[in-house]
Design a protein around this motif. Structure first.
Motif, PDB file in Angstrom:
ATOM      1  N   THR A 187      34.429  79.505 -22.653  1.00 48.87           N
ATOM      2  CA  THR A 187      33.392  80.521 -22.473  1.00 48.87           C
ATOM      3  C   THR A 187      33.484  81.247 -21.123  1.00 48.87           C
ATOM      4  OG1 THR A 187      31.914  78.744 -21.781  1.00 48.87           O
ATOM      5  CG2 THR A 187      31.733  79.475 -24.059  1.00 48.87           C
ATOM      6  N   GLY A 188      34.514  80.932 -20.350  1.00 50.88           N
ATOM      7  CA  GLY A 188      34.725  81.623 -19.079  1.00 50.88           C
ATOM      8  C   GLY A 188      35.984  81.081 -18.436  1.00 50.88           C
ATOM      9  N   ALA A 189      36.610  81.889 -17.569  1.00 53.65           N
ATOM     10  CA  ALA A 189      37.848  81.439 -16.941  1.00 53.65           C
ATOM     11  C   ALA A 189      37.994  81.997 -15.540  1.00 53.65           C
ATOM     12  CB  ALA A 189      39.056  81.855 -17.780  1.00 53.65           C
ATOM     13  N   HIS A 212      44.122  93.463 -16.387  1.00 52.35           N
ATOM     14  CA  HIS A 212      45.248  94.129 -15.708  1.00 52.35           C
ATOM     15  C   HIS A 212      44.748  95.305 -14.872  1.00 52.35           C
ATOM     16  CE1 HIS A 212      48.127  92.616 -19.105  1.00 52.35           C
ATOM     17  NE2 HIS A 212      48.073  91.759 -18.117  1.00 52.35           N
ATOM     18  N   ALA A 213      43.899  96.141 -15.470  1.00 54.18           N
ATOM     19  CA  ALA A 213      43.438  97.358 -14.797  1.00 54.18           C
ATOM     20  C   ALA A 213      42.575  97.021 -13.584  1.00 54.18           C
ATOM     21  CB  ALA A 213      42.670  98.240 -15.781  1.00 54.18           C
ATOM     22  N   GLU A 214      41.690  96.034 -13.732  1.00 54.41           N
ATOM     23  CA  GLU A 214      40.808  95.685 -12.617  1.00 54.41           C
ATOM     24  C   GLU A 214      41.607  95.100 -11.452  1.00 54.41           C
ATOM     25  OE1 GLU A 214      37.448  96.200 -12.154  1.00 54.41           O
ATOM     26  OE2 GLU A 214      37.783  97.502 -13.890  1.00 54.41           O
ATOM     27  N   ALA A 215      42.558  94.220 -11.749  1.00 50.78           N
ATOM     28  CA  ALA A 215      43.385  93.618 -10.689  1.00 50.78           C
ATOM     29  C   ALA A 215      44.168  94.704  -9.964  1.00 50.78           C
ATOM     30  CB  ALA A 215      44.336  92.579 -11.283  1.00 50.78           C
ATOM     31  N   ASP A 216      44.663  95.663 -10.724  1.00 51.80           N
ATOM     32  CA  ASP A 216      45.455  96.754 -10.174  1.00 51.80           C
ATOM     33  C   ASP A 216      44.682  97.541  -9.107  1.00 51.80           C
ATOM     34  OD1 ASP A 216      48.121  98.114 -10.733  1.00 51.80           O
ATOM     35  OD2 ASP A 216      46.740  99.821 -10.747  1.00 51.80           O
ATOM     36  N   LYS A 217      43.375  97.657  -9.282  1.00 57.45           N
ATOM     37  CA  LYS A 217      42.551  98.395  -8.311  1.00 57.45           C
ATOM     38  C   LYS A 217      42.614  97.767  -6.918  1.00 57.45           C
ATOM     39  CE  LYS A 217      39.136 100.009 -11.686  1.00 57.45           C
ATOM     40  NZ  LYS A 217      37.806  99.724 -12.241  1.00 57.45           N
ATOM     41  N   PRO A 225      30.062  90.570 -23.799  1.00 55.45           N
ATOM     42  CA  PRO A 225      30.358  91.670 -22.882  1.00 55.45           C
ATOM     43  C   PRO A 225      31.551  91.358 -21.977  1.00 55.45           C
ATOM     44  CG  PRO A 225      28.011  91.169 -22.888  1.00 55.45           C
ATOM     45  CD  PRO A 225      28.682  90.075 -23.667  1.00 55.45           C
ATOM     46  N   ALA A 226      32.432  92.333 -21.839  1.00 55.90           N
ATOM     47  CA  ALA A 226      33.576  92.183 -20.939  1.00 55.90           C
ATOM     48  C   ALA A 226      33.074  92.044 -19.513  1.00 55.90           C
ATOM     49  CB  ALA A 226      34.500  93.392 -21.057  1.00 55.90           C
ATOM     50  N   SER A 227      33.716  91.193 -18.746  1.00 57.40           N
ATOM     51  CA  SER A 227      33.325  91.016 -17.350  1.00 57.40           C
ATOM     52  C   SER A 227      34.516  90.508 -16.553  1.00 57.40           C
ATOM     53  CB  SER A 227      32.151  90.029 -17.290  1.00 57.40           C
ATOM     54  OG  SER A 227      32.106  89.379 -16.054  1.00 57.40           O
ATOM     55  N   VAL A 228      34.856  91.256 -15.490  1.00 63.11           N
ATOM     56  CA  VAL A 228      35.949  90.853 -14.600  1.00 63.11           C
ATOM     57  C   VAL A 228      35.436  90.949 -13.173  1.00 63.11           C
ATOM     58  CG1 VAL A 228      38.314  91.272 -13.829  1.00 63.11           C
ATOM     59  CG2 VAL A 228      37.651  91.868 -16.176  1.00 63.11           C
ATOM     60  N   GLU A 229      35.368  89.812 -12.481  1.00 63.56           N
ATOM     61  CA  GLU A 229      34.926  89.806 -11.086  1.00 63.56           C
ATOM     62  C   GLU A 229      36.140  89.407 -10.241  1.00 63.56           C
ATOM     63  OE1 GLU A 229      31.306  87.632  -8.544  1.00 63.56           O
ATOM     64  OE2 GLU A 229      31.804  87.002 -10.580  1.00 63.56           O
ATOM     65  N   ILE A 230      36.571  90.327  -9.368  1.00 65.06           N
ATOM     66  CA  ILE A 230      37.762  90.047  -8.550  1.00 65.06           C
ATOM     67  C   ILE A 230      37.335  89.511  -7.178  1.00 65.06           C
ATOM     68  CG2 ILE A 230      39.864  91.033  -7.522  1.00 65.06           C
ATOM     69  CD1 ILE A 230      40.165  91.538 -10.387  1.00 65.06           C
ATOM     70  N   PHE A 231      37.981  88.431  -6.734  1.00 64.83           N
ATOM     71  CA  PHE A 231      37.774  87.903  -5.383  1.00 64.83           C
ATOM     72  C   PHE A 231      39.075  88.150  -4.623  1.00 64.83           C
ATOM     73  CE2 PHE A 231      35.084  85.655  -8.297  1.00 64.83           C
ATOM     74  CZ  PHE A 231      33.896  85.440  -7.621  1.00 64.83           C
ATOM     75  N   PRO A 232      39.194  89.343  -3.983  1.00 66.23           N
ATOM     76  CA  PRO A 232      40.507  89.703  -3.427  1.00 66.23           C
ATOM     77  C   PRO A 232      40.980  88.750  -2.335  1.00 66.23           C
ATOM     78  CG  PRO A 232      38.818  91.330  -2.830  1.00 66.23           C
ATOM     79  CD  PRO A 232      38.194  90.407  -3.804  1.00 66.23           C
ATOM     80  N   ASP A 233      40.046  88.193  -1.544  1.00 68.49           N
ATOM     81  CA  ASP A 233      40.460  87.288  -0.465  1.00 68.49           C
ATOM     82  C   ASP A 233      41.017  85.974  -1.016  1.00 68.49           C
ATOM     83  OD1 ASP A 233      39.712  89.112   1.367  1.00 68.49           O
ATOM     84  OD2 ASP A 233      37.845  88.122   1.958  1.00 68.49           O
ATOM     85  N   ASP A 234      40.557  85.593  -2.198  1.00 67.94           N
ATOM     86  CA  ASP A 234      41.030  84.336  -2.787  1.00 67.94           C
ATOM     87  C   ASP A 234      42.167  84.567  -3.786  1.00 67.94           C
ATOM     88  OD1 ASP A 234      39.197  82.819  -1.387  1.00 67.94           O
ATOM     89  OD2 ASP A 234      37.648  83.034  -2.915  1.00 67.94           O
ATOM     90  N   THR A 248      36.663  89.608 -22.799  1.00 65.04           N
ATOM     91  CA  THR A 248      37.327  90.702 -22.089  1.00 65.04           C
ATOM     92  C   THR A 248      38.733  90.943 -22.645  1.00 65.04           C
ATOM     93  OG1 THR A 248      36.137  89.968 -20.111  1.00 65.04           O
ATOM     94  CG2 THR A 248      37.967  91.508 -19.772  1.00 65.04           C
ATOM     95  N   LEU A 249      39.062  92.218 -22.903  1.00 62.74           N
ATOM     96  CA  LEU A 249      40.433  92.531 -23.311  1.00 62.74           C
ATOM     97  C   LEU A 249      41.367  92.253 -22.133  1.00 62.74           C
ATOM     98  CD1 LEU A 249      40.076  95.875 -25.315  1.00 62.74           C
ATOM     99  CD2 LEU A 249      40.227  93.536 -26.205  1.00 62.74           C
ATOM    100  N   THR A 250      42.541  91.725 -22.414  1.00 68.01           N
ATOM    101  CA  THR A 250      43.484  91.369 -21.351  1.00 68.01           C
ATOM    102  C   THR A 250      43.884  92.606 -20.542  1.00 68.01           C
ATOM    103  OG1 THR A 250      44.214  89.616 -22.798  1.00 68.01           O
ATOM    104  CG2 THR A 250      45.632  90.119 -20.930  1.00 68.01           C
ATOM    105  N   SER A 251      44.000  93.758 -21.197  1.00 67.76           N
ATOM    106  CA  SER A 251      44.382  94.982 -20.475  1.00 67.76           C
ATOM    107  C   SER A 251      43.316  95.395 -19.461  1.00 67.76           C
ATOM    108  CB  SER A 251      44.633  96.112 -21.461  1.00 67.76           C
ATOM    109  OG  SER A 251      43.483  96.327 -22.250  1.00 67.76           O
ATOM    110  N   VAL A 252      42.069  95.025 -19.709  1.00 71.96           N
ATOM    111  CA  VAL A 252      40.998  95.332 -18.746  1.00 71.96           C
ATOM    112  C   VAL A 252      41.195  94.503 -17.478  1.00 71.96           C
ATOM    113  CG1 VAL A 252      38.501  95.197 -18.362  1.00 71.96           C
ATOM    114  CG2 VAL A 252      39.377  96.032 -20.557  1.00 71.96           C
TER     115      VAL A 252
END
Lengths: 470, 470
Positions: free
Chosen positions: B204-206, B116-121, B92-101, B110-114
């Motif tokens: 398995t994660g990054a 891109h889109a999540e960071a853009d938010k 399953p795709a999963s992107v967790e953004i930590f904006p303060d860090d 996760t597709l790389t474009s996903v």
């Protein structure tokens, strides 16, 4: 009669060497803790000489410790297992700039500040700027993956290395990486070598990436009556869409020390001073600096100051540079740490550091690279006071634990060396340490390259006062 | 009776797997050359499952080939020695953004474009932008150290990886690096893993580094009647103090192919088209774009065009993106290379490529990332024409030699895989290859992880037409 390794070196190496005990005294120390005697020092000035020394050392299973200018802060250049010091400081400085490729080729003995100056002549910049730039060699910077204030925007040494010449522990010469910006041929031995603290071989040359020098730079200074406010100001700046080149931080004790050392006009009645540098296109820089000023004021910053001349800006950064020598005057011994936390955890780390200071009743001051979470807590003490040193050792251990608990790392810049190795497994876990050791064992089967670094010796624990006990 | 490895997998692994020969056909190919049959495919969706599969594979000494979306261009996901395909595409795709860090944690599927889109938010950017972003997984990008046009200014995948979760070839789980921007604790296993093409374990994660998204972007397009002029324009731009985000290049044959595929208004009567993108602060961007226009005209550029709307700019970049599918229409087979040279050698490399095209009478077109020397010569041919394929193989070999002679590298982006491995030692020398093999042997004593990649099998040479011979 079979000859010993010292005779073998004397016979085969043209470069100057010393092995008389009285001559070796200067090589017992570096800029960290501990005192260890080498048995010989060879002043190598060529790749061939390095190869010859390593071949002999490997044949005789003699430890080899690389040394540049001895400015390391984690004991990387201390001969903890005796043997040979491979002194790179006499290697002639050499910087060849390829302006069309935005690349420089450098010799390992070149001072980092010389690379800065040469790149500048072409309107280019080598971004890594460890505070030791004027006195440390690029060879040492590469071995330790040196950072510096500009790491926030530009990254660290490793981010600017395209290729290396390396002599393996068995004395073979190899070229890693190359001269191109993109290169995915095989395993990345270049980035494996950078920061490997001399345990995997000797770096005898490097190809570095340069960038166009930013055309404009502006500093902003602000003072805060509480740590919390300073932390908020840093966090708010970093999430404003601006990526400053530097965000540095000085606590009250550091500011007072600097003002006693050399009065530069720092406010001494505030808990924290924050220095920001933005760089880039002139218009962008002016707008960004104005935004940073606004943010500083919004979260309670006072004395917000925008230097209008180079001299004014230089004075601010001179104050930051003087922190280290200034606090060294407070007490005879300075234990300088670089435990690093995620940026969002800086305020919490400051709280923990204050608790540790109070718990162990120590003079603990903090400054450093706040923008990337790379704080430098420094404990000022007297190593002749064994009771105090015991408290310092406990406090450092707690600092490490606090950084790891907050999702950070033992070392952001200085390396593990001999001082932090007892804590390695706590950060990396047994599998991580095991996989690192497998590389070391595969590359250096006789364990001659800088033994006693990164991986702890059996039963090793943090001891600062070895100098006195031995 | 002792059970076989397929039974052991079936017994222990909860995740879906297939081993019937008829179901395995889709796994015989990727986006490169060659055809190889796996014996089983396991659709892993957790670190635990990966660990279990690798433990069984290691016990039974069965080869394991990782696979994301199968978009690799160097054969990294082809099961050249049979065995198990570890399919990561169902993870399953999963992107967790930590904006303060300024950090993101992502799952391998996760597709790389996903990302891109999540960071853009959050007003942030994950800079690496391989042309396959919409169809390739970050796991594959990490394994191959994917690049993309923005590599010129922002670097490649490796430059944005702070930490990884890795399952070792023996099935142990380790965390490398961490969550901080600066980290020098121990050997850099993070950057060793990125680009290691699956031979050292499974990612398995990054944890990825993000940066503030540039507030403004401007494209400049120019056409040139000779390659030489285009080369000069690129070189002059790069030494003007401006560092564009992208400098891309399309030759005449590519422009014609695009216009036939989808008319976008590219000039088809010029030898070369150069596309530049500058980004950053709006004022800086406008000034820099004006300077770039001036440079283009000064060295003979015509049709110099500064798109004034997003639509106009998108159309220009759409033309660049369509080059690959458009040229694929010319002939049934496309051999896509990524040999990379120092930027200053681009004009000379263009001359060599024209010579090779004429010598072997092939349809050889060129486009790619001119700003960082990462050209993509593509040979359009028909793999059913064995005489032509033999000429293609010779031409590719000469392209590799030319790149190395000019101080370049076999691969800037795509990896060595199985296709370029016969040439590995020519670039790295025997010592470099030996030191890489020592790491592989130390980490994977049973050689189960992606065998047949990076290091050539005995006697291996470049063969494109294996699909037909077998």
């Amino acid at each position: 009669m079979e000859i010993g390794w010292i005779e073998a070196l004397q016979e085969k190496i043209d470069d100057h060497m010393i092995s008389a005990r009285s001559d070796l005294d200067n090589y017992r120390y570096d800029s960290s803790f501990g005192e260890y005697s080498p048995e010989a020092v060879v002043y190598v000035t060529s790749t061939k000489a390095v190869s010859q020394v390593l071949k002999i050392a490997n044949d005789y299973k003699v430890p080899v410790t690389p040394r540049g200018q001895g400015t390391g802060l984690s004991g990387g250049d201390l001969p903890v297992h005796g043997g040979i010091i491979l002194d790179m400081s006499q290697w002639p400085a050499s910087v060849e700039i390829f302006p069309d490729d935005l690349v420089a080729r450098v010799s390992p003995g070149t001072l980092t500040s010389v690379i800065h100056a040469e790149a500048d002549k072409y309107g280019l910049m080598y971004p890594p700027d460890p505070s030791s730039s004027n006195i440390s060699t690029i060879g040492g910077n590469l071995a330790e993956n040196a950072g510096g204030p500009r790491g926030l925007k530009y990254g660290v040494t490793k981010d600017y290395v395209l290729g290396l010449e390396v002599v393996t522990p068995e004395g073979e010469v190899m070229q890693t990486g190359g001269h191109t910006i993109k290169n995915v041929t095989g395993l990345d031995l270049t980035k494996l070598m950078v920061g490997s603290e001399g345990i995997l071989g000797m770096i005898t040359g490097a190809t570095l990436k340069l960038i166009p020098k930013p055309s404009s730079v502006q500093t902003v200074i602000a003072a805060f009556s509480t740590m919390e406010e300073a932390g908020k100001a840093i966090s708010k700046t970093l999430t404003s869409g601006i990526l400053p080149a530097k965000i540095e931080f000085i606590d009250q004790a550091c500011a007072r020390a600097v003002e006693e050392y050399e009065p530069l006009g720092l406010p001494t009645d505030m808990e924290a001073i924050v220095l920001v540098e933005v760089d880039g296109h002139p218009t962008a820089v002016q707008e960004e600096a104005t935004t940073v000023c606004k943010i500083m004021k919004e979260v309670g910053g006072t004395n917000v100051f925008l230097p209008q001349t180079n001299e004014e800006a230089s004075r601010a950064w001179q104050a930051r540079r003087l922190v280290s020598p200034a606090i060294a005057k407070i007490k005879p011994t300075k234990a300088s740490e670089d435990a690093t936390v995620p940026r969002s955890q800086i305020p919490e780390m400051m709280v923990r550091l204050a608790e540790i200071r109070d718990k162990y009743n120590l003079s603990l001051v903090v400054f450093g690279h706040a923008g990337d979470g790379n704080l430098h807590p420094n404990i000022l003490c007297d190593e002749r006071d064994q009771a105090e040193i015991a408290r310092v050792e406990q406090a450092i251990e707690e600092i490490f634990h606090a950084a790891l608990e907050l999702g950070g790392t033992l070392s952001g810049e200085h390396g593990i060396g001999t001082m932090k190795s007892p804590f390695l497994e706590e950060e990396l876990g047994p599998v991580g340490v095991d996989m690192m050791k497998r590389i070391k064992e595969g590359w250096d089967p006789n364990n001659i390259m800088n033994p006693g670094k990164i991986f702890p010796d059996k039963g090793q624990r943090l001891i600062l006062s070895r100098r006195l006990e031995e």
